[in-house]
Scaffold this active site. Structure first.
Site, PDB file in Angstrom:
ATOM      1  N   GLN A  54     -17.554  29.419   3.809  1.00 43.68           N
ATOM      2  CA  GLN A  54     -18.816  30.071   4.136  1.00 43.68           C
ATOM      3  C   GLN A  54     -19.692  30.185   2.894  1.00 43.68           C
ATOM      4  OE1 GLN A  54     -18.853  33.467   6.845  1.00 43.68           O
ATOM      5  NE2 GLN A  54     -16.620  33.425   6.923  1.00 43.68           N
ATOM      6  N   HIS A 113      -9.670  18.474  12.463  1.00 43.86           N
ATOM      7  CA  HIS A 113      -9.177  19.840  12.663  1.00 43.86           C
ATOM      8  C   HIS A 113      -7.868  20.119  11.913  1.00 43.86           C
ATOM      9  CE1 HIS A 113      -8.962  23.607  15.017  1.00 43.86           C
ATOM     10  NE2 HIS A 113      -7.664  23.395  15.065  1.00 43.86           N
ATOM     11  N   CYS A 143     -11.746  24.500  19.877  1.00 37.23           N
ATOM     12  CA  CYS A 143     -12.217  24.936  18.548  1.00 37.23           C
ATOM     13  C   CYS A 143     -13.739  24.851  18.473  1.00 37.23           C
ATOM     14  CB  CYS A 143     -11.593  24.045  17.483  1.00 37.23           C
ATOM     15  SG  CYS A 143     -12.379  24.204  15.864  1.00 37.23           S
ATOM     16  N   SER A 155     -10.689  33.372  11.252  1.00 35.75           N
ATOM     17  CA  SER A 155     -10.492  33.435  12.689  1.00 35.75           C
ATOM     18  C   SER A 155     -10.457  32.050  13.326  1.00 35.75           C
ATOM     19  CB  SER A 155     -11.574  34.298  13.339  1.00 35.75           C
ATOM     20  OG  SER A 155     -12.850  33.829  12.981  1.00 35.75           O
ATOM     21  N   HIS A 194     -12.831  25.062   6.896  1.00 36.05           N
ATOM     22  CA  HIS A 194     -14.221  25.462   6.656  1.00 36.05           C
ATOM     23  C   HIS A 194     -14.305  26.598   5.651  1.00 36.05           C
ATOM     24  CE1 HIS A 194     -13.118  28.804   9.313  1.00 36.05           C
ATOM     25  NE2 HIS A 194     -14.238  29.399   8.970  1.00 36.05           N
ATOM     26  N   HIS A 221      -9.856  25.539  11.737  1.00 35.67           N
ATOM     27  CA  HIS A 221     -10.586  24.328  11.340  1.00 35.67           C
ATOM     28  C   HIS A 221     -10.974  24.469   9.860  1.00 35.67           C
ATOM     29  CE1 HIS A 221     -12.851  20.709  12.694  1.00 35.67           C
ATOM     30  NE2 HIS A 221     -13.405  20.912  11.509  1.00 35.67           N
ATOM     31  N   CYS A 270     -15.015  22.045  15.807  1.00 39.03           N
ATOM     32  CA  CYS A 270     -14.779  20.604  15.934  1.00 39.03           C
ATOM     33  C   CYS A 270     -16.066  19.884  16.375  1.00 39.03           C
ATOM     34  CB  CYS A 270     -13.649  20.336  16.945  1.00 39.03           C
ATOM     35  SG  CYS A 270     -11.991  20.422  16.239  1.00 39.03           S
ATOM     36  N   ASN A 306     -12.143  31.677   3.303  1.00 33.99           N
ATOM     37  CA  ASN A 306     -10.997  32.485   3.710  1.00 33.99           C
ATOM     38  C   ASN A 306     -10.037  31.542   4.406  1.00 33.99           C
ATOM     39  OD1 ASN A 306     -12.153  34.938   2.856  1.00 33.99           O
ATOM     40  ND2 ASN A 306     -13.284  35.126   4.787  1.00 33.99           N
TER      41      ASN A 306
HETATM   42  O1  LIG Z   1     -16.982  35.516   8.967  1.00 31.74           O
HETATM   43  P1  LIG Z   1     -15.595  35.527   9.562  1.00 31.74           P
HETATM   44  O2  LIG Z   1     -14.766  34.355   9.111  1.00 31.74           O
HETATM   45  O3  LIG Z   1     -15.609  35.675  11.044  1.00 31.74           O
HETATM   46  O4  LIG Z   1     -14.920  36.846   8.991  1.00 31.74           O
HETATM   47  C1  LIG Z   1     -14.103  36.927   7.859  1.00 31.74           C
HETATM   48  O5  LIG Z   1     -14.840  36.768   6.646  1.00 31.74           O
HETATM   49  C2  LIG Z   1     -15.842  37.750   6.372  1.00 31.74           C
HETATM   50  C3  LIG Z   1     -16.405  37.486   4.983  1.00 31.74           C
HETATM   51  O6  LIG Z   1     -15.441  37.601   3.962  1.00 31.74           O
HETATM   52  C4  LIG Z   1     -15.299  39.176   6.477  1.00 31.74           C
HETATM   53  O7  LIG Z   1     -16.357  40.080   6.425  1.00 31.74           O
HETATM   54  C5  LIG Z   1     -14.503  39.393   7.765  1.00 31.74           C
HETATM   55  O8  LIG Z   1     -13.887  40.652   7.727  1.00 31.74           O
HETATM   56  C6  LIG Z   1     -13.447  38.290   7.903  1.00 31.74           C
HETATM   57  O9  LIG Z   1     -12.719  38.444   9.097  1.00 31.74           O
END
Ligand SMILES: O=P(O)(O)O[C@H]1O[C@H](CO)[C@@H](O)[C@H](O)[C@H]1O
Ligand SMILES: O=P(O)(O)O[C@H]1O[C@H](CO)[C@@H](O)[C@H](O)[C@H]1O
Lengths: 346, 346
Positions: A168, A113, A51, A161, A166, A164, A54, A153
């Site tokens: 943004q 994790h 990961c 993706s 997290h 873990h 981590c 997300n």
């Molecule tokens: O930034 P990540 O986690 O790789 O990507 C994810 O979040 C982003 C922000 O919402 C999007 O634009 C991506 O399509 C999604 O896969």
């Protein structure tokens, strides 16, 4: 009144965006032969050597994470926005474009994790809230940052993706579309009433008590009247705060507590690590005062019928406008039937 | 000018909605460890006894399909909108709702279960266009119908629950959000210039010739400057038509032809039956004249990098606004590199 709405196709008005949403409560009987998603089991490993989030591991961009024990933030290795973008603008007839500056960061909620918000201790979630607050303040200090979007997300079906825990933070120069809509509506109400639109709405919801999910001294979690996603929810501070930078330390803890309670209800609903995108909407930090704004956090979870059948926002929804099957009241009732204890601890 | 935009994060303006979209062309280098989709093989069976849309079969609602040989339409067995909804309205403080009347129909494009638009003959697609036109006219004749949304969800990842070639038509009393936005922009331009906004845009695109995908005597297919989805495309009639009811029979055929050509490019891109939601945006049929409107059809396909990796419109996109990685010009170039012959026929 509500009960009648449980039976007929109707539209509801979103006071924050000025847009309508179509509700078709009778449509839940529709059989589902379409796509199903994999049910996600809870993660078991506290540390995953593969990961890139981590502690101590190498990231996709080549850097190595410190051996962090509290929430850890860093600039996104594949940021959608950059701070050193040179200025370009296109204005040729009907083609219009402008370069955009920004800073994108990643916030690891915990070194562990295996965790997610509902499984974290309130104290540790409080540390996440404090990190958001600190990041908000620091990003806003940059001259070229006028808006800070904090979001998470959660779950592979929400484009996450890495499992873990997290979230943004994307911060940028221009004010994004969704914020412009809400700014308009907040300002319209504030100019007329000198009161917070969301504050007044909150009072009405507490009185009606039909869509409330959780309440503590400083926060309320509810299913908004105009919810779009099947189990959409919103966390609203009782105090008229423009942004998270204004949270008192009591409020930070109360926020963490309601976050935990709400996400436990989510996980318990289909006994799965409930996927969603969540985000905090707050006042732009564009150097102006925004007394009209009332910060809030929304959760957009896609699951509809079970851990494997989600709601698709496709044809009609993309071309006309959002549509949902169960009503906000039905969703609140289902969520409130859930145990306050996480299903994995039963 | 365009070339510079291929390298820097920027925003582009959608002239039809008044909204901006964030473009991050440098971000395509991001590694993908997230969710992947199953690659869909082309269907082989022309008749599937278990399909509720095949001729002669029983539907989920209990009725039996006729042994149809041309496009076949029926009222959706699990319609989101109903024609006999009684009137209710809620107006209590900040809660606002209204009952909504409508008619939802299903349009089977062909009796042949194995087909999709790119694999159908132009003549048979023309029959689909004629069916849309007829349905549009008939639905508009109803007093309580003011807008008709024609759309197709193609592929399981676009929420399509049955692979038989079909689309839907949801018609209703109120004008949906997306149409209101476009009506505003069309009207603004029309009032100022007495010309079609989309007509002028089309001229500029044909001159620039950077985003054009297909052109015939009556229609153009292009990637709009402000495309949101990775390979979003738009079909625009050259004549300033408000709605599909005005198509001449030559135009019907030219429309069918360009539909086939565009969807072949889509299928060839990743050698898969390309998923998308498509929809026709046209003038409301609310009894008023709409000289400002210029009908068009858009395709929102989710695939980004391959048949199995799609773009997720999640956190940032839901809370702030749409974001894309490749530019419209790069997408057009990739699509234009495709053979005009469907990959299954090579
Ligand atoms: O930034 P990540 O986690 O790789 O990507 C994810 O979040 C982003 C922000 O919402 C999007 O634009 C991506 O399509 C999604 O896969
Ligand atoms: O009507 P269908 O094909 O069963 O359903 C599909 O299209 C509808 C209209 O876009 C959506 O509301 C549904 O979420 C989707 O699964």
């Amino acid at each position: 009144m509500e009960n009648k709405l449980n039976e007929v196709p109707h539209r509801r008005y979103n006071i924050l965006t000025g847009e309508w949403i179509l509700v078709s409560p009778h449509r839940t009987k529709r059989p589902w032969q379409g796509k199903t998603e994999e049910k996600k089991e809870l993660k078991k490993t506290m540390y995953d050597p593969g990961c890139y989030l981590c502690p101590g591991n190498e990231r996709a961009g080549g850097e190595t994470n410190p051996d962090y024990s509290k929430p850890f933030t860093f600039v996104n290795d594949f940021a959608a926005l950059l701070s050193d973008t040179k200025e370009i603008s296109v204005n040729e007839g009907l083609l219009k474009a402008e370069s955009e500056k920004g800073i994108c960061k990643v916030v690891c909620f915990s070194p562990d994790h295996s965790l997610t918000l509902p499984l974290m201790e309130v104290e540790d979630i409080t540390a996440v809230v404090k990190t958001w607050k600190k990041e908000y303040a620091e990003l806003c200090e940059q001259d070229f940052i006028n808006y800070v979007q904090i979001f998470e997300n959660k779950g592979a079906i929400m484009g996450c993706s890495n499992p873990h825990p997290h979230g943004q933070i994307w911060s940028q120069s221009s004010i994004p579309t969704e914020i412009l809509k809400k700014s308009d509506k907040f300002l319209e109400y504030w100019s007329k009433n000198s009161r917070s639109l969301l504050g007044d709405y909150l009072k009405q919801e507490l009185e009606a008590d039909e869509r409330i999910l959780e309440e503590n001294e400083h926060f309320v979690a509810l299913v908004p009247y105009w919810a779009v996603w099947p189990f959409e929810a919103m966390i609203i501070p009782k105090r008229h705060l423009q942004h998270i930078g204004q949270l008192s330390s009591d409020e930070e803890m109360a926020y963490a507590e309601i976050l935990k309670k709400l996400t436990i209800k989510f996980d318990n609903l289909f006994e799965t690590s409930f996927p969603y995108s969540s985000g905090i909407h707050q006042a732009p930090c564009d150097g102006k005062d925004h007394p009209e704004w009332h910060f809030h956090m929304s959760f957009y979870p896609p699951l509809l019928r079970s851990a494997s059948v989600k709601k698709f926002m496709v044809g009609y929804e993309m071309f006309a406008g959002p549509q949902r099957d169960i009503t906000a009241e039905q969703a609140a009732k289902r969520l409130n039937e859930q145990s306050p204890v996480h299903y994995s601890k039963h």
